[in-house]
Design a protein around this motif. Structure first.
Motif, mmCIF file in Angstrom:
data_model
loop_
_atom_site.group_PDB
_atom_site.id
_atom_site.type_symbol
_atom_site.label_atom_id
_atom_site.label_comp_id
_atom_site.label_asym_id
_atom_site.label_seq_id
_atom_site.Cartn_x
_atom_site.Cartn_y
_atom_site.Cartn_z
ATOM 1 N N ILE A 72 20.491 -49.729 -83.950
ATOM 2 C CA ILE A 72 20.395 -48.556 -83.079
ATOM 3 C C ILE A 72 19.944 -48.972 -81.679
ATOM 4 O O ILE A 72 20.497 -48.515 -80.672
ATOM 5 C CB ILE A 72 19.443 -47.508 -83.684
ATOM 6 N N ALA A 73 18.944 -49.859 -81.592
ATOM 7 C CA ALA A 73 18.464 -50.321 -80.284
ATOM 8 C C ALA A 73 19.550 -51.102 -79.541
ATOM 9 O O ALA A 73 19.733 -50.913 -78.331
ATOM 10 C CB ALA A 73 17.219 -51.184 -80.457
ATOM 11 N N ALA A 74 20.264 -51.960 -80.252
ATOM 12 C CA ALA A 74 21.341 -52.723 -79.608
ATOM 13 C C ALA A 74 22.454 -51.795 -79.138
ATOM 14 O O ALA A 74 23.033 -52.011 -78.069
ATOM 15 C CB ALA A 74 21.887 -53.770 -80.573
ATOM 16 N N SER A 75 22.742 -50.748 -79.903
ATOM 17 C CA SER A 75 23.773 -49.804 -79.475
ATOM 18 C C SER A 75 23.335 -49.058 -78.215
ATOM 19 O O SER A 75 24.171 -48.730 -77.371
ATOM 20 C CB SER A 75 24.126 -48.832 -80.595
ATOM 21 N N ALA A 76 22.038 -48.801 -78.063
ATOM 22 C CA ALA A 76 21.541 -48.164 -76.837
ATOM 23 C C ALA A 76 21.768 -49.071 -75.633
ATOM 24 O O ALA A 76 22.204 -48.614 -74.571
ATOM 25 C CB ALA A 76 20.059 -47.823 -76.978
ATOM 26 N N VAL A 77 21.483 -50.356 -75.800
ATOM 27 C CA VAL A 77 21.684 -51.301 -74.698
ATOM 28 C C VAL A 77 23.170 -51.445 -74.383
ATOM 29 O O VAL A 77 23.574 -51.466 -73.219
ATOM 30 C CB VAL A 77 21.058 -52.675 -75.046
ATOM 31 N N LEU A 78 23.999 -51.506 -75.418
ATOM 32 C CA LEU A 78 25.440 -51.640 -75.194
ATOM 33 C C LEU A 78 26.027 -50.374 -74.586
ATOM 34 O O LEU A 78 26.927 -50.452 -73.748
ATOM 35 C CB LEU A 78 26.147 -51.992 -76.506
ATOM 36 N N LEU A 79 25.525 -49.214 -74.985
ATOM 37 C CA LEU A 79 25.978 -47.960 -74.381
ATOM 38 C C LEU A 79 25.634 -47.939 -72.900
ATOM 39 O O LEU A 79 26.452 -47.542 -72.064
ATOM 40 C CB LEU A 79 25.334 -46.769 -75.095
ATOM 41 N N ARG A 80 24.449 -48.400 -72.575
ATOM 42 C CA ARG A 80 24.033 -48.467 -71.168
ATOM 43 C C ARG A 80 24.915 -49.442 -70.395
ATOM 44 O O ARG A 80 25.261 -49.198 -69.249
ATOM 45 C CB ARG A 80 22.565 -48.889 -71.081
ATOM 46 N N SER A 81 25.295 -50.530 -71.041
ATOM 47 C CA SER A 81 26.142 -51.507 -70.349
ATOM 48 C C SER A 81 27.555 -50.975 -70.137
ATOM 49 O O SER A 81 28.239 -51.414 -69.220
ATOM 50 C CB SER A 81 26.175 -52.824 -71.116
ATOM 51 N N LEU A 82 28.002 -50.033 -70.957
ATOM 52 C CA LEU A 82 29.300 -49.413 -70.724
ATOM 53 C C LEU A 82 29.255 -48.453 -69.540
ATOM 54 O O LEU A 82 30.257 -48.242 -68.862
ATOM 55 C CB LEU A 82 29.759 -48.649 -71.968
ATOM 56 N N ALA A 83 28.085 -47.860 -69.320
ATOM 57 C CA ALA A 83 27.947 -46.879 -68.251
ATOM 58 C C ALA A 83 27.839 -47.530 -66.876
ATOM 59 O O ALA A 83 28.209 -46.921 -65.869
ATOM 60 C CB ALA A 83 26.730 -46.002 -68.506
ATOM 61 N N ILE A 84 27.306 -48.747 -66.826
ATOM 62 C CA ILE A 84 27.197 -49.458 -65.551
ATOM 63 C C ILE A 84 28.014 -50.736 -65.662
ATOM 64 O O ILE A 84 28.510 -51.075 -66.725
ATOM 65 C CB ILE A 84 25.725 -49.758 -65.194
ATOM 66 N N LYS A 85 28.148 -51.445 -64.579
ATOM 67 C CA LYS A 85 28.917 -52.689 -64.615
ATOM 68 C C LYS A 85 28.210 -53.715 -65.490
ATOM 69 O O LYS A 85 26.992 -53.775 -65.545
ATOM 70 C CB LYS A 85 29.103 -53.232 -63.203
ATOM 71 N N TRP A 86 28.970 -54.538 -66.178
ATOM 72 C CA TRP A 86 28.414 -55.489 -67.148
ATOM 73 C C TRP A 86 27.465 -56.474 -66.497
ATOM 74 O O TRP A 86 26.432 -56.823 -67.057
ATOM 75 C CB TRP A 86 29.541 -56.216 -67.877
ATOM 76 N N ASP A 87 27.771 -56.940 -65.294
ATOM 77 C CA ASP A 87 26.879 -57.888 -64.613
ATOM 78 C C ASP A 87 25.524 -57.254 -64.330
ATOM 79 O O ASP A 87 24.485 -57.890 -64.469
ATOM 80 C CB ASP A 87 27.508 -58.382 -63.311
ATOM 81 N N ALA A 88 25.516 -55.980 -63.956
ATOM 82 C CA ALA A 88 24.257 -55.273 -63.718
ATOM 83 C C ALA A 88 23.531 -55.031 -65.036
ATOM 84 O O ALA A 88 22.302 -55.072 -65.090
ATOM 85 C CB ALA A 88 24.521 -53.956 -63.010
ATOM 86 N N ALA A 89 24.272 -54.781 -66.097
ATOM 87 C CA ALA A 89 23.656 -54.527 -67.405
ATOM 88 C C ALA A 89 22.971 -55.779 -67.943
ATOM 89 O O ALA A 89 21.899 -55.691 -68.550
ATOM 90 C CB ALA A 89 24.709 -54.041 -68.392
ATOM 91 N N LYS A 90 23.577 -56.950 -67.730
ATOM 92 C CA LYS A 90 22.963 -58.191 -68.206
ATOM 93 C C LYS A 90 21.622 -58.442 -67.529
ATOM 94 O O LYS A 90 20.718 -59.012 -68.129
ATOM 95 C CB LYS A 90 23.901 -59.379 -67.982
ATOM 96 N N LYS A 91 21.481 -57.990 -66.289
ATOM 97 C CA LYS A 91 20.223 -58.184 -65.569
ATOM 98 C C LYS A 91 19.117 -57.272 -66.076
ATOM 99 O O LYS A 91 17.945 -57.537 -65.863
ATOM 100 C CB LYS A 91 20.436 -57.966 -64.077
ATOM 101 N N THR A 92 19.473 -56.171 -66.747
ATOM 102 C CA THR A 92 18.459 -55.242 -67.254
ATOM 103 C C THR A 92 17.887 -55.673 -68.596
ATOM 104 O O THR A 92 16.879 -55.129 -69.038
ATOM 105 C CB THR A 92 19.032 -53.822 -67.400
ATOM 106 N N ILE A 93 18.508 -56.640 -69.269
ATOM 107 C CA ILE A 93 17.999 -57.134 -70.543
ATOM 108 C C ILE A 93 16.789 -58.021 -70.230
ATOM 109 O O ILE A 93 16.909 -59.014 -69.516
ATOM 110 C CB ILE A 93 19.081 -57.918 -71.314
#
Length: 141
Positions: A41-62
């Motif tokens: 469930i937690a990983a799906s939240a992070v992946l959902l967030r990465s779909l909403a923003i650009k992947w490069d920006a999402a990797k920086k939020t991890i």
């Protein structure tokens, strides 16, 4: 392509999913599946967030690299069996702290099964993110 609806809904849905994953983690520590399902469930939240923003920006939020999450998770899961070995019992035999009461939660029971599930939780999150990053990297090339 940027989706405004996905971006706005994810802003509210991702924290709810993280909260749900923590509830499932705690609730399931005395039953099978708490750490695994909570981690998914937690990983799906992070992946959902990465779909909403650009992947490069999402990797920086991890906050931590996925390999670090997996390593910490495996060490925690392994460490949960050590108290029983020290006492001369079989590896992964449960050890419990005294039950205490928290005002809004009620009786709280903590022990080595929760430590094991937290380890599984981190391992599942790290593995899922590592797979997603590998898939995203391959699809970019």
């Amino acid at each position: 392509m940027h989706s405004t609806i996905l971006s706005l809904s994810t802003r509210y849905l991702a924290p709810l999913l993280i909260g749900l994953s923590l509830i499932v983690l705690y609730r399931g520590h005395n039953m099978p599946g708490g750490g695994f399902i909570g981690g998914l469930i937690a990983a799906s939240a992070v992946l959902l967030r990465s779909l909403a923003i650009k992947w490069d920006a999402a990797k920086k939020t991890i906050p931590l690299p996925p390999t670090v999450l997996m390593s910490v998770g495996l060490m925690l899961a392994m460490a949960s069996g050590l108290p029983a070995l020290i006492d001369g019992d079989s590896f992964l035999t449960s050890r419990w702290l005294p039950t205490f009461t928290v005002p809004l939660l009620g009786d709280v029971k903590l022990g080595t099964p929760l430590l094991f599930d937290v380890g599984v939780y981190f391992t599942v999150i790290g593995f899922t993110l590592k797979c997603a990053i590998a898939l995203a990297t391959e699809s970019d090339s």
